[in-house]
Write a protein that holds these residues in place. Structure first.
Motif, PDB file in Angstrom:
ATOM      1  N   HIS A 113      24.707  39.951  35.493  1.00  0.00           N
ATOM      2  CA  HIS A 113      25.423  39.795  36.772  1.00  0.00           C
ATOM      3  C   HIS A 113      25.376  41.121  37.529  1.00  0.00           C
ATOM      4  CE1 HIS A 113      28.650  39.262  39.672  1.00  0.00           C
ATOM      5  NE2 HIS A 113      28.681  37.964  39.380  1.00  0.00           N
ATOM      6  N   VAL A 135      34.195  41.737  40.972  1.00  0.00           N
ATOM      7  CA  VAL A 135      34.042  40.515  40.185  1.00  0.00           C
ATOM      8  C   VAL A 135      35.415  40.045  39.723  1.00  0.00           C
ATOM      9  CG1 VAL A 135      31.713  41.032  39.405  1.00  0.00           C
ATOM     10  CG2 VAL A 135      33.651  41.896  38.098  1.00  0.00           C
ATOM     11  N   ASP A 136      35.510  38.751  39.411  1.00  0.00           N
ATOM     12  CA  ASP A 136      36.769  38.246  38.864  1.00  0.00           C
ATOM     13  C   ASP A 136      36.480  37.378  37.648  1.00  0.00           C
ATOM     14  OD1 ASP A 136      36.199  35.552  39.669  1.00  0.00           O
ATOM     15  OD2 ASP A 136      36.977  35.994  41.659  1.00  0.00           O
ATOM     16  N   GLU A 137      37.533  37.032  36.933  1.00  0.00           N
ATOM     17  CA  GLU A 137      37.394  36.347  35.651  1.00  0.00           C
ATOM     18  C   GLU A 137      36.675  35.012  35.782  1.00  0.00           C
ATOM     19  OE1 GLU A 137      40.178  35.444  31.791  1.00  0.00           O
ATOM     20  OE2 GLU A 137      41.066  35.098  33.773  1.00  0.00           O
ATOM     21  N   ALA A 138      37.122  34.172  36.714  1.00  0.00           N
ATOM     22  CA  ALA A 138      36.541  32.837  36.839  1.00  0.00           C
ATOM     23  C   ALA A 138      35.064  32.899  37.189  1.00  0.00           C
ATOM     24  CB  ALA A 138      37.308  32.037  37.896  1.00  0.00           C
ATOM     25  N   GLU A 139      34.697  33.823  38.057  1.00  0.00           N
ATOM     26  CA  GLU A 139      33.304  33.966  38.460  1.00  0.00           C
ATOM     27  C   GLU A 139      32.419  34.321  37.265  1.00  0.00           C
ATOM     28  OE1 GLU A 139      30.587  36.978  41.240  1.00  0.00           O
ATOM     29  OE2 GLU A 139      32.775  37.188  41.158  1.00  0.00           O
ATOM     30  N   LEU A 140      32.889  35.245  36.426  1.00  0.00           N
ATOM     31  CA  LEU A 140      32.078  35.680  35.287  1.00  0.00           C
ATOM     32  C   LEU A 140      31.992  34.604  34.207  1.00  0.00           C
ATOM     33  CD1 LEU A 140      33.168  39.415  35.006  1.00  0.00           C
ATOM     34  CD2 LEU A 140      31.050  38.488  35.963  1.00  0.00           C
ATOM     35  N   ASP A 153      32.040  31.409  34.706  1.00  0.00           N
ATOM     36  CA  ASP A 153      31.098  30.429  35.235  1.00  0.00           C
ATOM     37  C   ASP A 153      29.653  30.951  35.171  1.00  0.00           C
ATOM     38  OD1 ASP A 153      30.526  27.911  36.740  1.00  0.00           O
ATOM     39  OD2 ASP A 153      29.850  29.347  38.259  1.00  0.00           O
ATOM     40  N   PHE A 154      29.484  32.238  35.439  1.00  0.00           N
ATOM     41  CA  PHE A 154      28.147  32.840  35.419  1.00  0.00           C
ATOM     42  C   PHE A 154      27.533  32.730  34.031  1.00  0.00           C
ATOM     43  CE2 PHE A 154      25.311  36.501  34.863  1.00  0.00           C
ATOM     44  CZ  PHE A 154      24.473  36.361  35.969  1.00  0.00           C
TER      45      PHE A 154
END
Length: 468
Positions: A395, A424-429, A431-432
């Motif tokens: 990422h 960056v945030d928790e949900a984004e990572l 999901d990534f």
């Protein structure tokens, strides 16, 4: 040939051994070390205040000339750790730079100053190759550090294997800025050039600009150093003139491997070892280099994988097993710790590394991590932390990542990630990672932190994260 070869290279070249801003010829180092040897002759073991200095090199070489085992002491060790090392090793004295050589140590040992004004032309007989060269203290997950006893023969076998694998010759100039109390900086980075006959430039602090200015042919670094060099194109580009770049002591992120290749033209060599085994597996100078893989066993070294029951695991490139090692580079045991020896040796004499790995059908090794902290058992799956870390590091907003297993009432363990990143945030990572790996490998928690706890060699101290 003894452990160190004083005939190879150019004995009179004045800059053969350079430590920061001080340089000596091999002949002068031999004379300085011979004088230091006279101070410790008759002692079974001697501690060395392992600062990144010429005094440390003289002290270590002097003790080896005298047949005295060297116990390196980290210069930043706290009082409790220092006292434990000195008492447990039963060192007879401490060798230290003159500026640090004041009185006795906390353990009551005499301190012998390393005097760079003294020379000796003494030529002591070569010590027994089965004698102890080094006692290196290594920390496990519990208890005080243990002293790993390494013979002169094991050190020589390691360095000869690396010389063959890396085509390392007296024509090389080795450059690094690693601590001188671990295998990487001391054995490879100091004793290696002295055995092979190559020149050495220890740059002091391992800053990218110092690596760039050194003009070496063979560079040693840990992933933290290589990451900083990759982030500084002006420092990376001069390394195009080098012959080999070598990374070790921790896993090199695939993103750093790719960035360095783009900036320097080098596909970096990765290798594997530990204090107890020295270096056992490496990519070759004349062969392929694969990001995330550490290559093939060195000459005389054998490896195998076992499952949780101690039964052979297949070398199919995907099955994760516990890595066991046999060969001439193994240590002689833990000082004063027969219990620890018994726990790490198999009935047929192999050493249990405590690392998890895969081995491909072609013999190539990939280290997944420590079995205690890097194999996460979640909902019946065995998940390698390194694979999840690599996915996170892909990422663009993630600068550092460490993954551990933390307690979960249903899954047993959950995948928890600690991330240093930007925007960056928790949900984004989460999901990534789920888009790049199997769903069960995604982190259940991502904690954003300012930094990761690391030791002197840049290894993330996951036990601190898991206890958080």
């Amino acid at each position: 040939m003894g452990l160190l070869d004083w005939r190879s290279g150019s004995p009179e070249r004045p800059d053969a051994i350079r430590i920061d801003d001080r340089a000596v010829s091999r002949a002068e180092l031999r004379a300085l070390a011979a004088a230091a040897a006279e101070d410790v002759r008759g002692l079974d073991r001697v501690a060395v205040e392992a600062t990144p200095s010429l005094e440390t090199v003289v002290a270590v070489v002097g003790a080896l000339l005298a047949g005295t085992a060297v116990v390196p002491v980290p210069p930043d060790a706290g009082t409790a750790e220092r006292t434990h090392i000195l008492r447990d090793s039963a060192a007879g004295a401490v060798l230290a730079p003159s500026a640090l050589a004041r009185g006795a140590t906390p353990a009551g040992l005499p301190v012998i100053p390393v005097d760079l004004t003294r020379r000796s032309d003494a030529n002591p007989p070569e010590p027994d190759p089965d004698g102890t060269a080094l006692i290196l203290y290594t920390s496990g997950t519990t208890g005080a550090p243990k002293g790993a006893v390494l013979s002169r023969r094991a050190v020589a076998a390691c360095l000869d294997g690396l010389a063959e694998a890396w085509e390392w010759t007296p024509d090389d100039l080795v450059v690094h800025g690693l601590p001188l109390f671990h295998v990487h900086g001391l054995v490879l980075g100091v004793l290696g050039p002295l055995r092979v006959g190559s020149r050495l430039h220890h740059v002091g602090r391992p800053l990218p600009r110092r690596y760039a200015a050194a003009g070496g042919s063979l560079y040693f670094g840990v992933p933290t150093i290589w990451s900083r060099i990759a982030a500084d194109p002006a420092a990376a580009r001069p390394l195009r003139a080098a012959r080999l770049l070598v990374s070790g002591s921790a896993a090199l992120p695939a993103t750093v491997f790719a960035d360095l290749e783009g900036l320097t033209g080098h596909r970096i060599i990765e290798r594997y070892g530990m204090t107890e085994t020295l270096i056992t597996v490496s990519a070759r100078a004349a062969g392929p280099r694969r990001p995330g893989s550490v290559g093939l066993p060195l000459p005389g070294v054998r490896t195998r994988l076992v499952d949780e029951r101690g039964q052979p695991a297949p070398a199919d490139g995907t099955t994760i097993g516990g890595l066991e090692v046999s060969g001439p580079t193994l240590f002689d045991g833990y000082l004063n710790r027969p219990d620890a020896d018994a726990a790490t040796r198999t009935a047929d004499g192999w050493f249990r590394t405590g690392d998890a790995a895969t081995i491909g059908p072609d013999g190539w090794h990939r280290i997944v991590g420590r079995t205690a902290v890097d194999i996460i058992k979640s909902g019946g799956y065995r998940i390698g932390a390194g694979e999840v870390e690599d996915a996170l590091l892909a990422h663009p907003g993630v600068r550092e990542a460490a993954v551990v297993g933390t307690a979960h009432p249903d899954l047993g363990q959950q995948v928890t990630a600690y991330v240093v990143g930007d925007g960056v945030d928790e949900a984004e990572l989460i999901d990534f990672v789920a888009r790049h790996l199997s769903a069960h490998k995604r982190p259940r928690r991502v904690r954003l932190v300012d930094s990761l706890p690391r030791n002197a060699l840049g290894k993330v101290q996951k036990s601190q994260l898991a206890a958080d």
